[in-house]
Scaffold this active site. Sequence first.
Site, mmCIF file in Angstrom:
data_model
loop_
_atom_site.group_PDB
_atom_site.id
_atom_site.type_symbol
_atom_site.label_atom_id
_atom_site.label_comp_id
_atom_site.label_asym_id
_atom_site.label_seq_id
_atom_site.Cartn_x
_atom_site.Cartn_y
_atom_site.Cartn_z
ATOM 1 C CG LEU A 202 -37.712 -51.448 46.655
ATOM 2 C CD1 LEU A 202 -37.150 -49.888 47.125
ATOM 3 C CD2 LEU A 202 -37.696 -52.019 47.884
ATOM 4 C CE1 TYR B 229 -30.607 -42.462 30.215
ATOM 5 C CE2 TYR B 229 -32.703 -41.200 30.095
ATOM 6 C CZ TYR B 229 -31.363 -41.767 30.985
ATOM 7 O OH TYR B 229 -31.323 -41.289 32.116
ATOM 8 N N GLY C 173 -33.952 -50.763 40.838
ATOM 9 C CA GLY C 173 -34.132 -51.754 39.498
ATOM 10 C C GLY C 173 -34.980 -52.969 39.560
ATOM 11 N N GLY C 174 -36.226 -52.723 40.080
ATOM 12 C CA GLY C 174 -37.290 -53.709 40.200
ATOM 13 C C GLY C 174 -37.216 -54.303 41.452
ATOM 14 C CB SER D 11 -32.552 -46.546 40.254
ATOM 15 O OG SER D 11 -32.887 -48.008 40.418
ATOM 16 N N PRO D 12 -35.976 -45.206 41.716
ATOM 17 C CG PRO D 12 -37.991 -44.461 41.344
ATOM 18 C CD PRO D 12 -36.784 -44.604 40.767
ATOM 19 C CG LEU D 13 -39.769 -48.820 41.881
ATOM 20 C CD1 LEU D 13 -40.841 -49.519 40.766
ATOM 21 C CD2 LEU D 13 -40.433 -48.555 43.209
ATOM 22 N N GLY E 210 -42.338 -55.442 43.877
ATOM 23 C CA GLY E 210 -43.193 -56.402 44.131
ATOM 24 C C GLY E 210 -43.242 -57.795 43.622
ATOM 25 C CE LYS E 211 -44.479 -56.488 37.855
ATOM 26 N NZ LYS E 211 -44.353 -55.890 36.482
#
Length: 327
Positions: free
Chosen positions: A222, A53, A219-220, A215-217, A224-225
């Site tokens: 989920l 990273y 990669g974005g 990655s629970p969302l 909201g955007k």
Amino acid sequence: MEHSYLGRTGLKVSKLCLGTMNFGSYTSEEDAFAIMDRALEAGINFFDTANVYGSKGQRGQTEEIIGRWFAQGGGRREKVVLATKVYGGMENEADGPNKESGLSAYKIRRHLEASLKRLQTDHVELYQMHHIERHAPWEEIWGVFESIVNQGKAYYIGSSNFAGYHLALAQAAAEKRQFLGLVSEQHKYNLLCRLPELEVLPAAGDLGIGIIPWSPLEGGMLSGKMLNPEPGSRSESRAAELSDHERNQLEDYAKLCKELGESEPNIALAWLLANPAVTAPIIGPRTMEQLEQALRAVEINLSEDTMKELDRIFPGPGGHAPEAYAW
């Protein structure tokens, strides 16, 4: 903050894991320090990083930031269950055939020593294989990990991006050595990526391996955007590529979250937390605001009706294998 056991071990970790991949690349060192301080204050004791990273061309940068944060003292290191990873190549390695990705005993030992130096610590609680090794035998891999555990340089060993088949092979080889083997599997898992329910989650459950979703969302997706992205944001280009099916899913999801009075990211996290196979989803806040928002997720209890509606919007693979694809 609630805590749970890491797989079948006696080690307790927070139900949210602080992911640090943005530190250095998208989050300044000053802001990273503030986020880590706030995470500890909020009861998050589980931090995840990796040797690769960092900003482009600066692999190892994130571990260095965490190390300098530890060096401030104040009991920071003692309060953290620290996880890092090994597999990828590092830019500062000497040129040669062993610079490439892999899990040879040679590479594991060298990369652990380098990680410990960057992290300014003498051990990590969880040392994870970042990917499956397709050449080195398990005799070699478990041999070096046993030695590392016996030396106290790592307390537990985990995996990441393994198939259910790989988890079974790894544990069978560890049992032959009377070694604990894997205690966790860090895997991509979220409402839009439910394929792990076929093989990985059932295998991990039977083997006592805790699931740490990354990655629970998605990669974005989920976050909201995605339906109304800000001009120039990272979401804008992805939003332009949404299929009609994806857009319909996200619209139904946004409507449900609005009815529940909760944010879309937090419902996605709460859905993961409701699964007994999950130890702790990894949140990767770039800002303090994102961290503060995510803390709400552990307080949300989803009703049976809500879980059914989420299944309708984001259908899974049909259950566990082989029932999901056989009579």
